[in-house]
Enzyme design. Structure first.
Site, PDB file in Angstrom:
ATOM      1  N   CYS A 170      10.872   8.530  -2.613  1.00  0.00           N
ATOM      2  CA  CYS A 170      11.238   9.252  -1.406  1.00  0.00           C
ATOM      3  C   CYS A 170      11.003  10.754  -1.586  1.00  0.00           C
ATOM      4  O   CYS A 170       9.871  11.180  -1.754  1.00  0.00           O
ATOM      5  CB  CYS A 170      12.667   8.925  -1.001  1.00  0.00           C
ATOM      6  SG  CYS A 170      13.002   9.305   0.744  1.00  0.00           S
TER       7      CYS A 170
ATOM      8  N   HIS B 246      12.958   2.963  -1.085  1.00  0.00           N
ATOM      9  CA  HIS B 246      14.221   2.792  -1.793  1.00  0.00           C
ATOM     10  C   HIS B 246      14.359   1.308  -2.128  1.00  0.00           C
ATOM     11  O   HIS B 246      13.879   0.441  -1.405  1.00  0.00           O
ATOM     12  CB  HIS B 246      15.383   3.246  -0.922  1.00  0.00           C
ATOM     13  CG  HIS B 246      15.403   4.716  -0.653  1.00  0.00           C
ATOM     14  ND1 HIS B 246      15.644   5.642  -1.633  1.00  0.00           N
ATOM     15  CD2 HIS B 246      15.196   5.415   0.487  1.00  0.00           C
ATOM     16  CE1 HIS B 246      15.605   6.856  -1.110  1.00  0.00           C
ATOM     17  NE2 HIS B 246      15.323   6.744   0.180  1.00  0.00           N
TER      18      HIS B 246
END
Length: 490
Positions: free
Chosen positions: A340, A431
């Protein structure tokens, strides 16, 4: 087994302060009510956390309520956490309402009384929808229940309990000390009507022989006028996801000679650090969190995690020398993984032309991937499947910005793939990337030769369900669940 056909009052856990264990106890009650044959669901009107999760319909809630929904055996939804606050700095926060960002607010602007009616209406409506589908609702307050200066603007504690007509249980952390004063003060500072709503106390995080507190328990019941439903000991052998990052710095960061040493860079705005829980449990791995440059350079694998403030944390990495330590380690053969915001940092440039994150318009990245990231006001939130080395895997995305390939790359200008790889460097928006056994084996197995035996990978779902059951067993031993359910009947 209780009569699960009976409609129970909602139950709300409130605290004498922050970090007293409300979330973990709510998770335990979610699993216990499921075991008792009910169909429970969690609810927290307002949560402040950088750990968040994407719902099946691509919206964002606090990770704690997603965990509690797992304990209930139901899909998570934004009605379980309609209002999420994600701090950008010490003074501002992103406000996420019903799963979507509605802007950034200063603490002063957010907590003043004006404009609260709209938010109160929204969180009450979310509870009302949820209560039509589930029984009982396991509610959670926030922080201390006795912040009388915030009483008129409060959305999450006693005003929410009044709307839900909930039975309230006060949770106190005895490990901090002052349990008598904190319980008595928390109850006596309520209005007379709210005081009547508090039906019991749970003492949490007890250490030592519980029999030694029996007299204290009786004294506490006498001065507070409500029963102590249980005294729950501290546990160390049950793994439940942590809600915030306060414990990360305490995790050991000594190098282990017989294991694969994985350094997670401790960013100031680190988010979704639950991405590394599965890897941390691998017997071949020594995982630690650090911002120390020497520790970073000693690791076999360096992970740049997610962050709520990519540019601010990237600036800090350059200022404190960690960025240079990461690039030096990469040149010397260390594997780098970015997830991310950490993935965004690994590219050539991170741009913020719309001032989405703040006042920094652009910074050079670490230059390990041929990518460029541009921050955008719109947020991507979705659960996703992906293929890694031919194996189906699962993850979820929560990020602002889009990443494209840089000039000189064969796909220059095109949106980057789900996983971008260069020599000993991998970046992804996913994630949960390291919850997948195929991903873990790819990175760990080559480095684990002659170090430790390969580990058997229990599925993440199987592992979590086992932990929820262990947590429920622990709480059942020390809390009078029959008495709690009787309170919720009347």
């Amino acid at each position: 087994m209780t009569d699960s056909s009976t409609i129970l009052h909602p139950i709300m856990l409130v605290g004498t302060g922050s970090d007293v264990g409300k979330s973990v106890l709510a998770t335990a009650l979610c699993r216990i009510f499921l075991q008792e044959g009910y169909r429970p669901a969690p609810f927290k009107a307002q949560n402040m956390a950088l750990n968040s999760y994407a719902t099946p319909d691509g919206l964002e809630i606090g990770r704690a309520q997603a965990v509690q929904a797992e304990a209930c055996g139901v899909p998570c939804s934004t009605d379980m956490n309609p209002l999420l606050l994600k701090p950008n700095s010490e003074h501002t926060t992103q406000v996420v309402l019903n799963g979507r960002p509605i802007g950034n607010r200063s603490a002063y602007d957010y907590f003043r009384k004006e404009g609260r009616a709209e938010l109160r209406t929204a969180v009450n409506a979310a509870f009302d929808r949820l209560s039509q589908l589930y029984n009982p609702i396991v509610m959670e307050g926030a922080g201390s229940v006795s912040e009388i200066n915030l009483r008129d603007s409060d959305l999450v504690n006693m005003p929410m309990a009044r709307h839900a007509d909930a039975d309230v249980i006060l949770v106190a952390d005895i490990d901090r000390g002052g349990v008598f004063a904190s319980c008595y003060g928390s109850i006596m500072l309520q209005t007379p009507d709210d005081r009547k709503r508090i039906k019991g106390i749970i003492i949490n995080k007890f250490r030592g022989d519980i029999r030694l507190f029996e007299e204290g328990r009786q004294m506490l019941e006498k001065i507070c006028g409500v029963p102590v439903l249980g005294v729950v000991p501290v546990f160390n052998n049950i793994v439940i996801e942590e809600e915030d990052s306060v414990e990360l710095e305490r995790k050991a960061h000594s190098i282990a000679a017989d294991k694969v040493n994985v350094a997670v860079v401790l960013l100031r705005h680190i988010s979704n650090f639950t991405d590394f829980n599965t890897l941390e449990r691998d017997e071949r791995v020594n995982l630690f969190y650090t911002s120390n440059t020497a520790d970073i350079e000693k690791a076999d694998i360096i992970i740049l995690p997610g962050t709520k403030a990519t540019l601010d944390d990237l600036y800090e990495l350059r200022r404190n020398g960690a960025a240079q330590a990461i690039t030096r380690a990469h040149r010397n053969g260390t594997t780098i993984i970015g997830i991310c915001g950490g993935y965004q940092m690994l590219g050539q440039t991170v741009k913020d032309p719309h001032a989405v994150e703040g006042s920094i318009p652009q910074l050079p990245g670490l230059g390990l991937l041929d990518t460029t990231t541009t921050m955008l006001p719109e947020k991507t939130t979705r659960q996703a499947d992906f293929i890694f080395n031919g194996t189906p895997c699962k993850g979820y995305e929560i990020h602002q910005g889009t990443t494209t390939y840089s000039e000189g790359h064969p796909k220059a200008g095109q949106e980057a793939d789900t996983i971008v790889c260069a020599k000993r460097c991998t970046g992804t928006y996913m994630h949960g990337f390291l919850d997948n056994p195929a991903v873990i084996e790819h990175f760990i197995a080559p480095l684990a030769k002659n170090r430790a035996a390969a580990t058997h990978h229990t599925s993440i779902e199987e592992f979590k369900n086992r932990q929820y059951d262990l947590l429920a067993d622990h709480v059942r031993k020390h809390v009078d669940i029959d008495k709690l359910i009787k309170i919720m009947h009347t």
